[in-house]
Scaffold this motif. Structure first.
Motif, mmCIF file in Angstrom:
data_model
loop_
_atom_site.group_PDB
_atom_site.id
_atom_site.type_symbol
_atom_site.label_atom_id
_atom_site.label_comp_id
_atom_site.label_asym_id
_atom_site.label_seq_id
_atom_site.Cartn_x
_atom_site.Cartn_y
_atom_site.Cartn_z
ATOM 1 N N ALA A 216 -1.238 -97.952 3.525
ATOM 2 C CA ALA A 216 -2.300 -99.056 3.923
ATOM 3 C C ALA A 216 -3.543 -98.706 4.901
ATOM 4 O O ALA A 216 -4.683 -98.968 4.628
ATOM 5 N N GLY A 217 -3.067 -98.060 6.012
ATOM 6 C CA GLY A 217 -4.455 -97.615 6.948
ATOM 7 C C GLY A 217 -5.058 -96.504 6.318
ATOM 8 O O GLY A 217 -6.173 -96.541 6.271
ATOM 9 N N PHE A 218 -4.271 -95.300 6.093
ATOM 10 C CA PHE A 218 -4.946 -94.331 5.182
ATOM 11 C C PHE A 218 -3.806 -93.349 4.155
ATOM 12 O O PHE A 218 -2.695 -93.699 4.737
ATOM 13 N N TYR A 219 -4.397 -92.793 3.464
ATOM 14 C CA TYR A 219 -3.583 -91.976 2.443
ATOM 15 C C TYR A 219 -4.348 -90.634 2.465
ATOM 16 O O TYR A 219 -5.263 -90.426 2.296
ATOM 17 N N ILE A 239 -3.731 -97.839 15.183
ATOM 18 C CA ILE A 239 -3.482 -98.002 13.966
ATOM 19 C C ILE A 239 -2.386 -99.270 13.943
ATOM 20 O O ILE A 239 -1.212 -99.053 14.125
ATOM 21 N N THR A 240 -2.843 -100.333 13.656
ATOM 22 C CA THR A 240 -1.999 -101.474 13.778
ATOM 23 C C THR A 240 -2.156 -102.790 12.646
ATOM 24 O O THR A 240 -3.498 -102.817 12.325
ATOM 25 N N ASN A 241 -1.156 -103.268 12.363
ATOM 26 C CA ASN A 241 -1.277 -104.579 11.356
ATOM 27 C C ASN A 241 -1.808 -104.215 10.011
ATOM 28 O O ASN A 241 -2.451 -104.839 9.522
ATOM 29 N N ASN A 242 -1.193 -103.147 9.599
ATOM 30 C CA ASN A 242 -1.554 -102.640 8.162
ATOM 31 C C ASN A 242 -0.222 -102.663 7.278
ATOM 32 O O ASN A 242 0.888 -102.610 7.857
ATOM 33 N N THR A 243 -0.499 -103.186 6.054
ATOM 34 C CA THR A 243 0.627 -103.561 5.257
ATOM 35 C C THR A 243 0.479 -102.673 3.967
ATOM 36 O O THR A 243 -0.363 -102.804 3.117
ATOM 37 N N ALA A 244 1.789 -101.996 3.556
ATOM 38 C CA ALA A 244 1.717 -101.253 2.254
ATOM 39 C C ALA A 244 2.625 -102.150 1.459
ATOM 40 O O ALA A 244 3.689 -102.685 2.027
ATOM 41 N N ARG A 245 2.237 -102.334 0.160
ATOM 42 C CA ARG A 245 3.125 -103.075 -0.910
ATOM 43 C C ARG A 245 4.462 -102.470 -0.948
ATOM 44 O O ARG A 245 5.486 -103.058 -1.051
ATOM 45 N N VAL A 246 4.476 -101.002 -1.227
ATOM 46 C CA VAL A 246 5.568 -100.091 -1.106
ATOM 47 C C VAL A 246 6.000 -99.244 -0.191
ATOM 48 O O VAL A 246 6.883 -99.589 0.489
ATOM 49 N N GLY A 248 4.639 -96.676 3.341
ATOM 50 C CA GLY A 248 3.688 -96.364 4.479
ATOM 51 C C GLY A 248 2.703 -97.217 4.898
ATOM 52 O O GLY A 248 1.542 -97.363 4.593
ATOM 53 N N GLY A 249 3.138 -98.145 5.810
ATOM 54 C CA GLY A 249 2.350 -99.248 6.314
ATOM 55 C C GLY A 249 1.058 -98.753 7.211
ATOM 56 O O GLY A 249 -0.002 -99.172 6.726
ATOM 57 N N ALA A 250 1.338 -97.889 7.870
ATOM 58 C CA ALA A 250 0.189 -97.083 8.764
ATOM 59 C C ALA A 250 -0.371 -96.101 7.976
ATOM 60 O O ALA A 250 -1.684 -96.239 7.551
ATOM 61 N N PHE A 251 0.329 -94.954 7.284
ATOM 62 C CA PHE A 251 -0.249 -93.987 6.511
ATOM 63 C C PHE A 251 0.872 -93.413 5.761
ATOM 64 O O PHE A 251 1.993 -93.505 6.024
ATOM 65 N N ARG A 252 0.336 -92.789 4.660
ATOM 66 C CA ARG A 252 1.067 -91.883 3.941
ATOM 67 C C ARG A 252 0.538 -90.485 3.938
ATOM 68 O O ARG A 252 -0.676 -90.328 3.416
ATOM 69 N N SER A 253 1.039 -89.394 3.920
ATOM 70 C CA SER A 253 0.821 -88.101 3.891
ATOM 71 C C SER A 253 1.453 -87.257 3.052
ATOM 72 O O SER A 253 2.906 -87.108 3.294
#
Length: 399
Positions: A216-219, A239-246, A248-253
């Motif tokens: 959600a924050g970054f990919y 990096i705060t208060n981000n939401t991933a539906r699936v 990595g709420g903050a990020f996925r790498s």
């Protein structure tokens, strides 16, 4: 304001690599690139902007065709009604191999049909200092989004093709990815999407309020991609208060990428249905010092069994190295309150894992497969699981 280009650069098109454009106290608003990129500005040269507002520009891709068969191959040159032609990238600004320096100002409320609603950097260099990138959105036909082939990414910005983006004390907030006809968020990297390129973040940068399918924050993906986030003891990157539906709420790498973290707070993020409340790393290397991964959450009360790694999820031979850091107050509806490492390595030096909660196993953390955990002058305290391993649950000889 309110200019239209059929292809590129609704208001400005700087097409010469040797040309320089300087803008100060200016407005680029309500412009449209009908069929391609750069609703506000398209650049191949050099641009310097100070206290400039880029707002309400669009790249609607009006020659994009109508999809009648989602399983048909995409043919960019065909005019048949079952194809998608071009996507309009960079509604606010599209940089194609040029150099852009932005000081202050705002990039907001721009709308694209392709990646990078706020801006797209394709192989060039962009530096933003004290800029707000807020409320940009990617618009897609909801029916297209029921097929993942038509997802688009990087609502705030997209960085591609060995491009470099430097963000210094930037506010990156509330950028919006599209939803499908079932109301599910589609696409990755609500804040930004990094594809085979380099992003450096420093100062008092805030990444907050984004929602995405993953990251959600970054990919960040594609081998060789590097994201470096560096705050200071006095001024942390948040990096705060981000939401991933699936995931990595903050990020996925993913996929042989690297994320470097220093003096960074990753707090209050969520992965709703699966893994990695804050961080999802599959095949990536995460290296951090003075990092706080606190109060993140993986899962919902539905508990479908995939909600793992309240703070972090690692798999695919990922590697996590944290020094002088803490993983605290995270929770998951299944396993690995603080972290879950599957076939991955976790090295913690002078780091605290505390007050994490797993509703199944591994309150502090869980390590499975051929994973390994190394603890150096670190503490695992006051974690809770409702089944096995209040502190660490290891399924093999991994510690």
């Amino acid at each position: 304001d309110n200019n239209t280009a059929i292809t590129r650069g609704g208001a400005f098109a700087n097409r010469s690599t040797g040309a320089t454009v300087d803008l100060t106290d200016s407005f680029i608003r309500g412009n449209t690139a009908r069929n391609e990129h750069g609703g506000g500005f398209y650049n191949n040269g050099t641009v310097e902007m100070a206290n400039t507002v880029i707002s309400g520009n669009t790249t609607p891709d009006l020659d994009g065709g109508v999809i009648t068969n989602l399983n048909a191959p995409v043919n960019p040159t065909s005019t048949a009604p079952n194809t998608v032609q071009r996507d309009g990238y960079g509604a606010g600004f599209y940089n194609s191999g040029g150099t852009v320096a932005v000081t202050g100002g705002t990039i907001n409320a721009n709308q694209s049909s392709g990646n990078g609603a706020g801006f797209t950097n394709n192989g060039g260099t962009v530096t933003a200092n004290g800029t707000m990138i807020d409320g940009n959105s990617i618009l897609r036909d909801p029916d297209l989004l029921n097929s993942s082939n038509y997802n688009r990414s990087g609502a705030g910005f997209s960085n591609d093709s060995d491009g470099r983006v430097d963000l210094i004390s930037v506010t990156l907030t509330n950028n919006v990815l599209p939803t499908d006809s079932d109301g599910n968020t589609r696409g990755v990297g609500g804040g930004f999407y990094n594809n085979g390129a380099f992003v450096n973040i420093s100062g008092s940068t805030l990444i907050s309020g984004h929602r995405a399918e993953d990251g959600a924050g970054f990919y960040s993906d594609t081998a060789g991609s590097v994201v470096t986030i560096t705050g200071t003891d006095a001024t942390k990157v948040q990096i705060t208060n981000n939401t991933a539906r699936v995931r990595g709420g903050a990020f996925r790498s993913t996929g042989n990428t690297t994320v470097n973290l220093a003096h960074t707070d990753i707090t209050g993020n969520k992965a709703e249905t699966q893994r990695g409340g804050a961080i999802y790393a599959d095949g990536a290397r995460i290296v951090g010092s003075n990092v706080r991964i606190n109060n993140n959450h993986a899962g919902s009360l539905a508990r479908n069994g995939d909600e793992q790694g309240g703070g972090l999820w690692l798999d695919g031979f990922a590697r996590l190295e944290l020094t002088d850091s803490e993983i605290k107050g995270n929770r998951t509806e299944v396993n690995g309150g603080g972290f879950y490492a599957q076939d991955s390595v976790v090295v913690l030096t002078n780091t605290t894992v505390s007050d994490n909660l797993a509703f199944n196993s591994g309150g502090g953390g869980m390590v499975t497969g051929v994973g390994r955990i190394e603890l150096v002058d670190s503490s695992i305290t006051s974690n809770i699981s409702r089944d096995h391993g209040g502190g660490i649950y290891a399924t093999n000889d991994v510690v």
